[in-house]
Design a protein around this motif. Structure first.
Motif, mmCIF file in Angstrom:
data_model
loop_
_atom_site.group_PDB
_atom_site.id
_atom_site.type_symbol
_atom_site.label_atom_id
_atom_site.label_comp_id
_atom_site.label_asym_id
_atom_site.label_seq_id
_atom_site.Cartn_x
_atom_site.Cartn_y
_atom_site.Cartn_z
ATOM 1 N N SER A 36 1.812 -61.928 9.012
ATOM 2 C CA SER A 36 0.518 -62.540 8.705
ATOM 3 C C SER A 36 -0.406 -62.577 9.911
ATOM 4 O O SER A 36 -1.498 -63.123 9.846
ATOM 5 N N ASN A 74 0.182 -55.924 4.458
ATOM 6 C CA ASN A 74 -0.098 -57.332 4.169
ATOM 7 C C ASN A 74 -1.571 -57.552 3.881
ATOM 8 O O ASN A 74 -1.941 -58.330 2.993
ATOM 9 N N LYS A 75 -2.427 -56.827 4.598
ATOM 10 C CA LYS A 75 -3.870 -56.916 4.380
ATOM 11 C C LYS A 75 -4.257 -56.316 3.024
ATOM 12 O O LYS A 75 -5.164 -56.807 2.346
ATOM 13 N N LEU A 76 -3.565 -55.247 2.634
ATOM 14 C CA LEU A 76 -3.895 -54.539 1.393
ATOM 15 C C LEU A 76 -3.179 -55.121 0.175
ATOM 16 O O LEU A 76 -3.461 -54.715 -0.961
ATOM 17 N N ASN A 77 -2.265 -56.059 0.396
ATOM 18 C CA ASN A 77 -1.424 -56.588 -0.681
ATOM 19 C C ASN A 77 -2.201 -57.583 -1.546
ATOM 20 O O ASN A 77 -2.174 -58.795 -1.321
ATOM 21 N N THR A 78 -2.894 -57.069 -2.562
ATOM 22 C CA THR A 78 -3.653 -57.891 -3.495
ATOM 23 C C THR A 78 -3.163 -57.603 -4.910
ATOM 24 O O THR A 78 -2.570 -56.546 -5.169
ATOM 25 N N PRO A 79 -3.407 -58.530 -5.852
ATOM 26 C CA PRO A 79 -2.873 -58.356 -7.215
ATOM 27 C C PRO A 79 -3.343 -57.098 -7.934
ATOM 28 O O PRO A 79 -2.667 -56.624 -8.858
ATOM 29 N N ASP A 80 -4.491 -56.546 -7.514
ATOM 30 C CA ASP A 80 -5.027 -55.384 -8.222
ATOM 31 C C ASP A 80 -4.490 -54.064 -7.691
ATOM 32 O O ASP A 80 -4.913 -52.998 -8.128
ATOM 33 N N ARG A 81 -3.534 -54.121 -6.724
ATOM 34 C CA ARG A 81 -2.992 -52.884 -6.153
ATOM 35 C C ARG A 81 -1.491 -52.801 -6.404
ATOM 36 O O ARG A 81 -0.770 -53.789 -6.281
ATOM 37 N N ASN A 82 -1.038 -51.597 -6.720
ATOM 38 C CA ASN A 82 0.386 -51.324 -6.870
ATOM 39 C C ASN A 82 0.881 -50.669 -5.588
ATOM 40 O O ASN A 82 0.583 -49.499 -5.320
ATOM 41 N N GLY A 100 5.317 -59.272 -3.722
ATOM 42 C CA GLY A 100 4.171 -58.548 -4.254
ATOM 43 C C GLY A 100 4.213 -57.057 -3.996
ATOM 44 O O GLY A 100 3.342 -56.323 -4.460
#
Length: 542
Positions: free
Chosen positions: A295, A341-349, A363
């Motif tokens: 983080s 970690n920066k790119l880890n958002t719900p809209d990305r696989n 995630g």
């Protein structure tokens, strides 16, 4: 050793009939193939006694020979020459005389070592002769305060709030396993782990030796002796660690891997564990994987302003390939996980394939490569592409098949992150070509290559003097990334297609704003972040 000195030593040894012509020829042959000091080669191969070597070198080159056991060396001298340098050059400072530092060396004719010591210490160096054994023993004595005894560890902190979270107990328990569950052994192992975390160790090395069990911690990239455990406790300690890691304690003939998690002071740390059979028992290495480091973010990894901007611009691209290069232990995984970690958002696989999985991240779908069952990087990558990923991380591109699939994935809508083992950024291009990837595919897919190293940071408490407990008297506390970031622009794409040399690509990148590893490290030295010793160490290839 200069050629003249080399010849003088040879002649002196032959004149005094201490070495035969045949042995001298053999030693010079070894030196031509493997390098090293001629005298040391003769001693190592039993062609000459160390006592005779010392006597001849002292007489021939007018260098005083001393018996180190008779010298009382002031503790403050350990802050002038770091332990790692002392062991590397077999050189130990014995006293200061104004602007001159008297240094005992096993090979005072090594002018490169003398020059490095002069640059590092800012003293004029006056070498004297001593045996290798005397120097090793003196280094051990001089730096011994940084190490723990078993009683130190066992006597500290009755309750250290350390909890083993996922110990697996389902094994055939031998006598060693039963002993490994006794309170004394459990406490011993827990405190070794606790002490490692307290000292910020990234790795713990548990190493069976003939007469005891050696424990070392890797702190800021360097190994330090921690303590010795009695040989009688070896089997119990190793059994305890294997039980914790989910390994088969009845198997000691083959390597094993495992992992466990501990919780202390509201922080969870994963340990990846490797056991390797040796002559004296299983050597166990534990890698501490602190999730909190993920983080931190790219901004806190120590990137220069321009390097950070180029990295962020590349990460913001919807597809293409980003490569991080460097040797083992250079921080490549931390950088890539920080990006994920920066790119880890719900809209990305996001899917990774690794060997082994370093950090387990919520995630993100993570696949452990296993060649024993046919799950290689290439086959796993081929399968995960059917899962419609947006972002893919490949632990390492090792072969042409993996490289080909990764390149094509980056051309068909995925952002691909991976690592290569090259010394600098530009060489990654030629490495891909060596793997059989066509230049036009490399030019179309690769958007950024970053070569990375880690340099130690000057301790803020003692300002690098090595005089405080916080930094274990090393003068360093923590590490920062040193980076060389090559952005693939239109011109570099043309150069790749035209098969331009690595040197030409690097020269062009430097003239268009790329800082080399050496330049980035020097910037950190000029700003007081690190030392010249670290600059030299981490950029020695340049």
């Amino acid at each position: 050793m200069a050629k003249k000195e080399h010849d003088n030593l040879s002649e002196a040894l032959l004149d005094q009939k201490l070495v035969t012509e045949k042995d001298m020829k053999a030693a010079k042959g070894i030196q031509a193939k493997e390098g090293g000091a001629l005298g040391r080669i003769l001693v190592k191969n039993g062609m000459l006694s160390e006592k005779d070597l010392i006597a001849v070198m002292s007489t021939t080159f007018s260098i005083p020979a001393i018996n180190l056991s008779r010298y009382k060396i002031e503790k403050e001298l350990s802050s002038i020459v770091p332990e790692k340098v002392a062991r590397q050059y077999q050189a130990v400072p014995i006293c200061k005389l104004g602007t001159t530092l008297v240094v005992a060396m096993s090979d005072p004719l090594n002018v490169l070592a003398v020059d490095d010591l002069k640059m590092l210490t800012k003293f004029n160096i006056e070498p004297v002769l001593a045996t290798e054994d005397d120097i090793e023993h003196t280094i051990d004595r001089l730096f011994v305060s940084n190490r723990l005894t078993l009683s130190d560890v066992m006597g500290e902190q009755e309750d250290n709030d350390l909890e083993i979270v996922n110990v697996k107990e389902e094994f055939d328990i031998s006598d060693a396993a039963l002993e490994g569950e006794t309170p004394a052994i459990v406490k011993m192992v827990n405190l070794v782990l606790f002490e490692a975390l307290r000292k910020r160790a990234s790795d713990i090395h548990i190493e069976p030796e003939e007469n005891d069990l050696r424990v070392r911690y890797r702190i800021d990239g360097s190994l330090h002796d921690a303590l010795k455990i009695p040989k009688k406790n070896q089997n119990a300690v190793l059994a305890r660690l294997k039980i914790m890691s989910g390994m088969d304690i009845t198997e000691s003939r083959i390597p094993q891997d495992g992992r466990f998690k501990i919780r202390t002071q509201s922080k969870e740390v994963d340990f990846r564990v490797s056991a390797l059979p040796t002559s004296f028992g299983s050597k166990i290495v534990l890698r501490a994987l602190d999730r909190s480091s993920l983080s931190v973010g790219l901004d806190k990894l120590g990137f220069s302003e321009l390097s950070l901007k180029r990295f962020k611009d590349a990460v913001a691209r919807p597809f293409g390939m980003i490569l991080v290069t460097g040797p083992t232990g250079s921080g490549k995984s931390t950088t890539l996980y920080s990006v994920l970690n920066k790119l880890n958002t719900p809209d990305r696989n996001i899917i990774t394939i690794e060997d082994p999985v370093e950090y387990q991240v919520e995630g993100i779908t993570q696949i452990q490569a296993n060649s024993d069952i046919g799950l290689t990087f290439a086959s796993g990558l081929r399968s995960l592409l059917r899962q419609s990923p947006d972002i893919i991380m490949i632990g390492e591109i090792r072969d042409s098949e993996t490289a080909d699939i990764a390149i094509k994935a980056s051309l068909t809508g995925q952002l691909v992150l991976s690592t290569l083992h090259t010394n600098d950024a530009a060489t990654a291009i030629s490495r891909l070509e060596d793997m059989g990837v066509e230049p036009f595919l490399i030019a179309s897919s690769v958007i950024l290559v970053a070569a990375q190293r880690l340099c130690r940071v000057v301790c803020p408490s003692c300002k690098g003097k090595g005089e405080c407990k916080k930094c274990l008297s090393t003068g360093y506390y923590g590490r920062r990334a040193v980076l060389e970031v090559l952005t693939v622009d239109d011109k570099i794409r043309e150069m790749i297609i035209d098969r331009a040399s690595t040197d030409d690509i690097k020269k062009y990148a430097v003239t268009h704003g790329m800082k080399t590893l050496r330049e980035d490290a020097m910037d950190k030295y000029k700003h007081g972040i690190t030392t010249m010793e670290e600059v030299t160490r981490v950029t020695s290839e340049e």
